[in-house]
Design a protein around this motif. Structure first.
Motif, PDB file in Angstrom:
ATOM      1  N   UNK A 186     -10.896 -12.878  -2.335  1.00 40.25           N
ATOM      2  CA  UNK A 186     -12.259 -12.651  -2.809  1.00 40.25           C
ATOM      3  C   UNK A 186     -12.325 -11.915  -4.140  1.00 40.25           C
ATOM      4  N   UNK A 187     -11.185 -11.422  -4.592  1.00 40.54           N
ATOM      5  CA  UNK A 187     -11.150 -10.796  -5.907  1.00 40.54           C
ATOM      6  C   UNK A 187     -11.653  -9.375  -5.934  1.00 40.54           C
ATOM      7  N   UNK A 188     -11.743  -8.727  -4.788  1.00 39.46           N
ATOM      8  CA  UNK A 188     -12.222  -7.348  -4.822  1.00 39.46           C
ATOM      9  C   UNK A 188     -11.089  -6.361  -4.669  1.00 39.46           C
TER      10      UNK A 188
ATOM     11  N   UNK B 255       1.857 -11.225  -8.472  1.00 41.93           N
ATOM     12  CA  UNK B 255       1.414 -12.575  -8.146  1.00 41.93           C
ATOM     13  C   UNK B 255      -0.001 -12.810  -8.615  1.00 41.93           C
ATOM     14  N   UNK B 256      -0.541 -14.000  -8.327  1.00 43.85           N
ATOM     15  CA  UNK B 256      -1.863 -14.294  -8.859  1.00 43.85           C
ATOM     16  C   UNK B 256      -2.695 -15.136  -7.900  1.00 43.85           C
ATOM     17  N   UNK B 257      -3.996 -15.030  -8.068  1.00 46.61           N
ATOM     18  CA  UNK B 257      -4.935 -15.886  -7.355  1.00 46.61           C
ATOM     19  C   UNK B 257      -5.769 -16.599  -8.416  1.00 46.61           C
ATOM     20  N   UNK B 258      -5.755 -17.909  -8.428  1.00 47.13           N
ATOM     21  CA  UNK B 258      -6.566 -18.644  -9.394  1.00 47.13           C
ATOM     22  C   UNK B 258      -7.682 -19.345  -8.649  1.00 47.13           C
ATOM     23  N   UNK B 259      -8.897 -19.087  -9.086  1.00 47.80           N
ATOM     24  CA  UNK B 259     -10.050 -19.707  -8.425  1.00 47.80           C
ATOM     25  C   UNK B 259     -10.691 -20.690  -9.375  1.00 47.80           C
TER      26      UNK B 259
ATOM     27  N   UNK C 201      -6.877  -5.873  -6.042  1.00 45.44           N
ATOM     28  CA  UNK C 201      -5.856  -6.467  -6.894  1.00 45.44           C
ATOM     29  C   UNK C 201      -4.554  -6.618  -6.135  1.00 45.44           C
ATOM     30  N   UNK C 202      -3.855  -7.735  -6.338  1.00 41.85           N
ATOM     31  CA  UNK C 202      -2.530  -7.845  -5.750  1.00 41.85           C
ATOM     32  C   UNK C 202      -1.533  -6.961  -6.499  1.00 41.85           C
ATOM     33  N   UNK C 203      -0.462  -6.576  -5.837  1.00 40.74           N
ATOM     34  CA  UNK C 203       0.566  -5.795  -6.512  1.00 40.74           C
ATOM     35  C   UNK C 203       1.297  -6.679  -7.522  1.00 40.74           C
TER      36      UNK C 203
ATOM     37  N   UNK D 223     -18.287 -13.443  -1.404  1.00 41.94           N
ATOM     38  CA  UNK D 223     -17.673 -12.156  -1.102  1.00 41.94           C
ATOM     39  C   UNK D 223     -17.215 -12.211   0.346  1.00 41.94           C
TER      40      UNK D 223
ATOM     41  N   UNK E 104      -9.560 -10.119   1.156  1.00 42.06           N
ATOM     42  CA  UNK E 104     -10.143  -9.330   0.064  1.00 42.06           C
ATOM     43  C   UNK E 104      -9.517  -9.684  -1.275  1.00 42.06           C
TER      44      UNK E 104
ATOM     45  N   UNK F 201       0.842  -1.185   0.000  1.00 45.32           N
ATOM     46  CA  UNK F 201       0.000   0.000   0.000  1.00 45.32           C
ATOM     47  C   UNK F 201       0.874   1.231   0.000  1.00 45.32           C
ATOM     48  N   UNK F 202       0.348   2.277  -0.605  1.00 44.49           N
ATOM     49  CA  UNK F 202       1.075   3.533  -0.539  1.00 44.49           C
ATOM     50  C   UNK F 202       0.730   4.196   0.782  1.00 44.49           C
TER      51      UNK F 202
END
Lengths: 267, 223
Positions: free
Chosen positions: B52-54, B60-64, B56-58, B70, B49, B11-12
């Protein structure tokens, strides 16, 4: 961009988006009306009040501008002005107001904006149809070139939509967003050509005034309404190109905001 | 299955970027129930979060490959200006659930009675949790994300919810954040500790709790 979901096909994604936008539309209507159905009516009345107030004001001061009835002149200008300003105004805080809905993965920031703008397009367009009864009672003559009126109106809505995307993204992206949006909004009172015609300016300065895309729309609207009774200066090509550039800019900003995430309030 | 791969999130802040999650890799299979422990500010909710896909990661990835709810949290997911029923209506439309059946189930399960007609912003935290849970139970998800909501419901509702959830999720997954060890023991069969941006998964909840306690009392939290 990091990949976070399974790949969805375009048609599936489109289906989901349609579903979400229609749900959002209903949601907005319910939120507006408190379920009594007055909300949408109020939305229609809102731009109407502005337009009619200004018409009455102009009517009381003078009857004609050049050789055009003042009511028609005022209406053509104000409809264009509000056609784009209302969208900007209402789309500005749509993301902040609906942040909690973004908890549902299917609901995207762009959908929130789309839902709101569809509603605004409906409401301003219906109040634009106020022209019909006014033409009917004979206060304004039937448009000389109706297709120009329609085309100009579509261009106005398109412009308003693009600017809505831009302002609502700026609102979310920048700390000073709200202030910047207000400046843009106020600016649009003057740069839509509502108050005057390009013809009234000295020829040397017309070019500068015509840099603003909405001046073209207003001129086109007046050409459509009054035909030879006024001298209109506009370029369809310029207006369409400007709209395309603004839409592109708007979509880029929306994408930036979506990537940043509206959940993140940290700036 | 949910596969998290080399996930990072920063986070900034006013003093430059702050990395919350560092290179998290983890897999949750269908049927697995994972509890996440971590001190305040460790990034548990952020992780939930992102799963849950709401957000975005900086990188890397999330595969569902299964449907994921939610994040059920104190707030979020419900529109404050709308009544409980209108919220349900909205969610039914989005997730394509039959409203009439869902309404009956929410009325029965949430026990909110006439309050379902009132705007959600007038609800107490507990009532909001009841509504959020009741609504989430009407949609069939393969995996439920729960962000420390069990803390606000009263005991009777928590028990009711637990029974319903466990009944419903026998062969499904839960990813849950909680500070209550009892809750984790009841719901989960694995636990992970999130500390300094790193997620360590333990097969035995006891080990996770033990390690978490050591981390918790071994340091003073500085943000």
């Amino acid at each position: 961009m990091p990949e976070t979901t399974q790949q969805t096909t375009f048609s599936r994604a489109f289906q989901i988006q349609m579903r979400v936008v229609s749900a959002l539309l209903r949601r907005e209507l319910i939120a507006l009306s408190g379920k009594k159905g007055i909300g949408f009516l109020l939305m229609l009345v809102e731009p109407l009040i502005f337009v009619s107030a200004i018409c009455v004001f102009f009517y009381l001061t003078r009857r004609t501008v050049g050789n055009v009835p003042v009511v028609a002149f005022a209406m053509s200008g104000y409809c264009v002005m509000w056609g784009c300003r209302f969208q900007m105004m209402k789309m500005m805080n749509v993301v902040a107001a609906n942040r909690s809905l973004l908890y549902h993965r299917y609901v995207k920031i762009f959908d929130l904006m789309l839902g709101r703008s569809i509603l605004q397009i409906c409401s301003t367009s219906i109040s634009f149809l106020m022209f019909a009864p006014i033409i009917y009672i004979g206060l304004v003559d039937f448009p000389v070139k109706p297709y120009l009126v329609v085309f100009s109106w579509l261009a106005v809505l398109w412009y308003g939509w693009s600017l809505g995307l831009i302002t609502s993204s700026i609102y979310g992206l920048v700390k000073m967003g709200e202030k910047i949006c207000i400046v843009i909004m106020v600016l649009h009172i003057w740069i839509t050509g509502a108050f005057m015609m390009v013809e009234w300016l000295p020829p040397d300065y017309r070019g500068y005034y015509l840099l603003f895309p909405m001046v073209h729309a207003t001129e086109m609207m007046r050409d459509g309404l009054f035909g030879n009774r006024v001298t209109a200066h506009y370029s369809v090509l310029y207006m369409v190109c400007a709209n395309m550039v603004l839409t592109y800019l708007g979509l880029v900003l929306v994408r930036k905001l979506s990537q940043r995430g509206a959940m993140d309030d940290s700036d | 299955m949910i596969r998290i791969k080399e996930l990072c999130k920063s986070y900034r802040t006013r003093r430059g970027p702050r990395q919350i999650l560092k290179d998290i890799t983890c897999t949750v299979h269908k049927g697995e129930k994972l509890g996440i422990l971590g001190c305040n500010g460790a990034g548990k909710s952020t992780l939930i979060r992102i799963i849950g896909g709401i957000e975005n990661p900086t990188s890397g990835s999330v595969t569902r490959t299964m449907s994921v709810s939610w994040p059920l949290a104190f707030q979020g997911g419900l529109a404050g200006g709308l009544s409980g029923l209108d919220n349900l209506r909205f969610i039914c439309r989005i997730y394509q659930v039959d409203f009439v059946a869902a309404r009956a189930s929410v009325e029965e399960f949430s026990e909110l009675g006439n309050y379902l007609q009132e705007p959600v912003k007038s609800y107490s935290a507990g009532m909001r949790a009841r509504l959020a849970f009741a609504i989430s139970m009407t949609v069939d998800f393969d995996c439920y994300l729960i962000d420390e909501v069990s803390a606000v419901g009263d005991r009777r509702f928590n028990e009711k919810f637990k029974n319903r959830l466990l009944d419903k999720t026998r062969d499904r997954s839960i990813i849950m954040v909680s500070h209550f060890y009892g809750v984790l023991r009841e719901y989960c069969n694995r636990a992970a500790v999130l500390d300094a941006g790193v997620l360590r998964v333990y097969d035995d909840i006891k080990d996770a709790i033990h390690n978490y306690e050591q981390i918790l009392y071994g340091k003073t939290i500085t943000f």
